[in-house]
Write a protein that holds these residues in place. Sequence first.
Motif, short mmCIF file in Angstrom:
data_model
loop_
_atom_site.label_atom_id
_atom_site.label_comp_id
_atom_site.label_asym_id
_atom_site.label_seq_id
_atom_site.Cartn_x
_atom_site.Cartn_y
_atom_site.Cartn_z
N ASP A 29 5.19 6.45 3.05
CA ASP A 29 4.46 7.68 3.37
C ASP A 29 5.04 8.34 4.63
O ASP A 29 5.41 7.64 5.59
N SER A 53 1.22 -4.58 2.17
CA SER A 53 0.88 -3.77 1.01
C SER A 53 0.45 -4.62 -0.19
O SER A 53 -0.51 -4.31 -0.87
N LYS A 55 -3.05 -2.78 8.64
CA LYS A 55 -1.65 -3.05 8.93
C LYS A 55 -1.51 -3.40 10.42
O LYS A 55 -2.28 -2.91 11.25
N1 GLU Z 1 0.16 4.47 0.77
C1 GLU Z 1 1.11 3.68 0.06
C2 GLU Z 1 0.45 2.48 -0.60
O1 GLU Z 1 -0.73 2.28 -0.47
C3 GLU Z 1 2.25 3.25 0.94
C4 GLU Z 1 1.85 2.68 2.25
C5 GLU Z 1 1.59 1.20 2.23
O2 GLU Z 1 2.31 0.47 1.54
O3 GLU Z 1 0.67 0.80 2.92
O4 GLU Z 1 1.09 1.75 -1.29
#
Ligand code: GLU
Length: 293
Positions: A209, A102, A58
């Motif tokens: 999260d 994501s 990210k």
């Molecule tokens: N951990 C969650 C997911 O993998 C939410 C965080 C994110 O989107 O990176 O979807």
Amino acid sequence: MLTPTKWTALGAAAVLALAACGSDDGAAEVEEVEAGEFPEGSTMAELAEAGEITIGTKFDQPLFGLQAPSGAPEGFDVEIAKIIAGELGIDEGGIEWVETVSANREPFIVDGTVDMVVATYTINDERKEVISFAGPYYIAGQSLMTLADNDEIEGPEDLAGMSVCSVEGSTPAANIAENYPDAELSLFAAYTDCLEPLRNGQVDVVTTDNVILAGYVAESEDTDVPFKIVGEQFTDEPYGIGVAREDDEFRNWINDVLEEIFEDGRWLEAWNETAGTVLPEPEVPTVDRYETE
Ligand code: GLU
């Protein structure tokens, strides 16, 4: 191009790694790695030989993966990724960082855009159908974030009729859609897309999260419109490292590295330098070496 066999003959003698340079934190120090120490034809051998790795993370999540003015991302995920690269003899100069949001994490692994993803990436069965996960290396949990002066929302049971912002392809968005259908869910590509709508009242809540929200809360503290996290976390989000589904060798090797750094202090050091500046020290997780069918 060299075949794996020819390469191994050469590689056994070659020392691929550069000495650690310019690293003041120790966590990402790169040891010398002998090319021949990895099984012939393995992803580890290929990456070590190339001296390069492409990593998805990210770019807009403080504490875990946030792009710095230099262009390189910073955070706990980034440190974990650098340690893994370092174990392949690849220093920071050999890492190509690719922003993953994501929804494009599985596609980027499947189509080879990235060699691995370290990006607040929850291990779950649905994703395991498409890719494989090493880890977990951290366990987060879904939470809610509102404006600091909001006293209407205390937990997910208060979401009916509320405008809730989250991200496409994320587990928190899926959880709201499935279990809190009376919430009005708006989905964007990245969590930072939710921040201005929260500030100006277009949405009431941002959900993802707890640790991602904690980064935005910390950033908002000295602004005119601070945020807060409300209630307890209401899911478990074990963070894994995504690799190609069939690549058990690479997955197992990353799991070995994780177990080593849980043990030798490098995991905690990476935490303390990044997310640990805001969040409490986590318990050491247990790696899950699940079987793929
Ligand atoms: N951990 C969650 C997911 O993998 C939410 C965080 C994110 O989107 O990176 O979807």
